[in-house]
Design an enzyme around this catalytic site. Structure first.
Site, PDB file in Angstrom:
ATOM      1  N   CYS A  52       0.876  -1.177   0.000  1.00 43.39           N
ATOM      2  CA  CYS A  52       0.000   0.000   0.000  1.00 43.39           C
ATOM      3  C   CYS A  52       0.907   1.220   0.000  1.00 43.39           C
ATOM      4  O   CYS A  52       1.684   1.411   0.937  1.00 43.39           O
ATOM      5  CB  CYS A  52      -0.916   0.001   1.217  1.00 43.39           C
ATOM      6  SG  CYS A  52      -1.925   1.498   1.373  1.00 43.39           S
ATOM      7  N   CYS A  99      -5.343   6.179  -3.315  1.00 46.36           N
ATOM      8  CA  CYS A  99      -4.620   4.904  -3.325  1.00 46.36           C
ATOM      9  C   CYS A  99      -3.242   5.174  -3.899  1.00 46.36           C
ATOM     10  O   CYS A  99      -3.112   5.507  -5.081  1.00 46.36           O
ATOM     11  CB  CYS A  99      -5.367   3.865  -4.156  1.00 46.36           C
ATOM     12  SG  CYS A  99      -4.467   2.308  -4.330  1.00 46.36           S
TER      13      CYS A  99
END
Length: 250
Positions: free
Chosen positions: A69, A191
């Site tokens: 991530c 994101c």
């Protein structure tokens, strides 16, 4: 247990460190629940590593594991430095590989693993998509505007290709991105790996230079740049609060 809440570019995370590595899938679902828990896009657990500054375990809000991530890596780096687990420059192990990060006050830069193009000839819903792995797989569609994002379309693509789904548009040397994320199963405010995948495609198609400002749904700016065969993410990280929970952990 003591936990920290972090926000990075619109993504939010619950973070804590422990000395014993074990599965935390159930705990992730509990803590990340928006109504019955703390509420977050993901849980990050830092554990010791004999070679690197630390190793992380990352869990999506639904309790599923994730290899990487981008914004989470920046939040984890800030947490690690603040808690004396690493110096300002650090290297840590993720499921996608080793990540390098640099903390400068509230600005954190992380260097991702090299991106990989899996498929650049996908045609779905009248758009041409590239499937790019920037730590996790992302479908990237370049469009004229991100004013609208068909979430049902994104949901179908997510399950068909088992990937996150992004649309991106270049306007006045700025890249605008919207992302539907696995594990959250909805559009998120940002994101990091998704923005990196969009920037990578835009760069290869000569619609972006070697560096670019990228703005996700949150409206918070992030700087993306090429560094050799890797990509870097640079932006603000906010430590929003700490909390003590009446729960025993190893």
């Amino acid at each position: 247990m003591t936990i920290a809440k972090y926000s990075a570019n619109g993504n939010d995370f619950v973070i804590f460190h422990t000395f014993v590595k074990k599965e935390q899938n159930t705990l992730a679902k509990e803590l990340c629940h928006r109504q019955n828990g703390v509420g977050a896009d993901g849980l990050i657990v830092l554990v010791p590593h004999e070679k690197y500054d630390f190793e992380w375990q990352f869990y999506n809000a639904d309790g599923s594991d994730a290899a990487m991530c981008g914004n989470g890596s920046r939040a984890a780096a800030h947490y690690a430095y603040k808690h004396g687990l690493a110096s300002k420059s650090m290297r840590f192990l993720t499921g996608a590989g080793v990540i390098e990060a640099e903390v400068d006050g509230e600005i954190v830069t992380s260097e991702l693993t090299p991106p990989k193009i899996i498929n650049q000839d996908i045609e779905e819903f009248g758009k041409k998509w590239w499937l790019i792995d920037t730590g996790v797989p992302h479908l990237v569609g370049l469009v004229d505007t991100v004013d609208t994002f068909d979430l049902q379309e994104a949901r179908e693509l997510r399950y068909k290709f088992n990937a996150n789904v992004n649309i991106a548009a270049v306007k006045e040397n700025t890249l605008y991105v919207r992302t539907y994320e696995r594990g959250v199963e909805d559009e998120t405010l940002a994101c990091g790996t998704g923005m990196a995948a969009c920037f990578y495609r835009a760069n290869l198609e000569e619609k972006a230079g070697e560096s670019m400002v990228v703005i996700p749904t949150s409206g918070e700016k992030l700087e993306l740049a090429k560094k050799g065969n890797t990509l870097t993410l640079k932006g603000e990280v906010r430590h929003t609060f700490d909390a003590i929970m009446e729960r025993e952990i190893d």
